[in-house]
Design an enzyme around this catalytic site. Structure first.
Site, PDB file in Angstrom:
ATOM      1  N   ASP A 131       0.869  -1.823   0.075  1.00 59.10           N
ATOM      2  CA  ASP A 131       0.007   0.078   0.068  1.00 59.10           C
ATOM      3  C   ASP A 131       0.593   1.338   0.199  1.00 59.10           C
ATOM      4  OD1 ASP A 131      -2.614  -1.296   0.041  1.00 59.10           O
ATOM      5  OD2 ASP A 131      -2.369  -1.895   2.012  1.00 59.10           O
TER       6      ASP A 131
ATOM      7  N   ASP B 216      -7.193  -1.505  -4.289  1.00 56.37           N
ATOM      8  CA  ASP B 216      -8.093  -1.135  -3.039  1.00 56.37           C
ATOM      9  C   ASP B 216      -9.260   0.138  -3.668  1.00 56.37           C
ATOM     10  OD1 ASP B 216      -7.346  -2.643  -1.447  1.00 56.37           O
ATOM     11  OD2 ASP B 216      -5.517  -0.900  -0.396  1.00 56.37           O
TER      12      ASP B 216
END
Length: 200
Positions: free
Chosen positions: A131, A165
């Site tokens: 991420d 995401d």
């Protein structure tokens, strides 16, 4: 075949972009490093997580394995659903949003399935998801009268996420917003010679 081109091409482009960004971050940043591009309100913040979207986790090695295998089954189900929607000539917007969800799921599956082996830190199916996007747009302290969180610091938007995401979230949110439009009139879109989602 034309009906399949746009949604699957969109998914492939998102998957490739997601992996390019993750590979760059992994190769040029150390975990916890930040590169600010919107001052304190937007930055790259390199982190890795063992779990679901936005850093949520399912504990332990068995939890990690179950989560990865569930993701793989889910992505096959989403791909089947997208083909079903195309064949039945459902609304093009719905199909494109499902393509976003498919791309996001596939992007994170690549991390959790292969990254551990590729980067030599974990066995197959036990990789960590990379991420990097962090947008702490608003921060402050909850008033003392707020139940549970009174006097505590807050940040919005706190989660660190990746392109995969974001694709999942956008796809789900747009389906929820436009569901009445997508599923009206028996959910089937009228075919026409110029429709991009009609099989030839």
């Amino acid at each position: 075949m034309k009906a399949y081109t746009k949604p699957f091409l969109t998914a492939i482009l998102i998957i490739v972009a997601d992996q390019v960004i993750k590979t760059w971050v992994r190769g040029h940043m150390y975990q916890g490093e930040e590169i600010k591009f919107l001052g304190d309100r937007g930055m790259l913040h390199y982190t890795e997580n063992n779990g679901m979207a936005f850093g949520m986790e399912l504990g332990g090695d068995w939890g990690k394995l179950v989560l990865t295998l569930f993701r793989i089954l889910a992505v096959f189900a989403i791909a089947y659903g997208m083909v079903f929607l195309i064949k039945r000539k459902y609304h093009r917007g719905l199909i494109m949003n499902v393509a976003l969800i498919f791309a996001g799921a596939m992007g994170n599956i690549i991390d959790s399935t292969f990254y551990g082996v590729a980067y030599n830190y974990a066995p197959l199916f036990h990789g960590r998801v990379v991420d990097m996007f962090y947008f702490p747009l608003v921060s402050g302290i909850f008033p003392t009268w707020v139940p549970l969180w009174g006097g505590q610091d807050y940040i919005f938007f706190r989660p660190v996420f990746n392109l995969a995401d974001a694709a999942i979230s956008v796809g789900v949110i747009l389906i929820l917003i436009f569901q009445k439009h997508y599923f009206k009139s028996e959910v089937v879109e009228e075919s026409s010679p110029n429709s991009e989602m009609v099989e030839e």
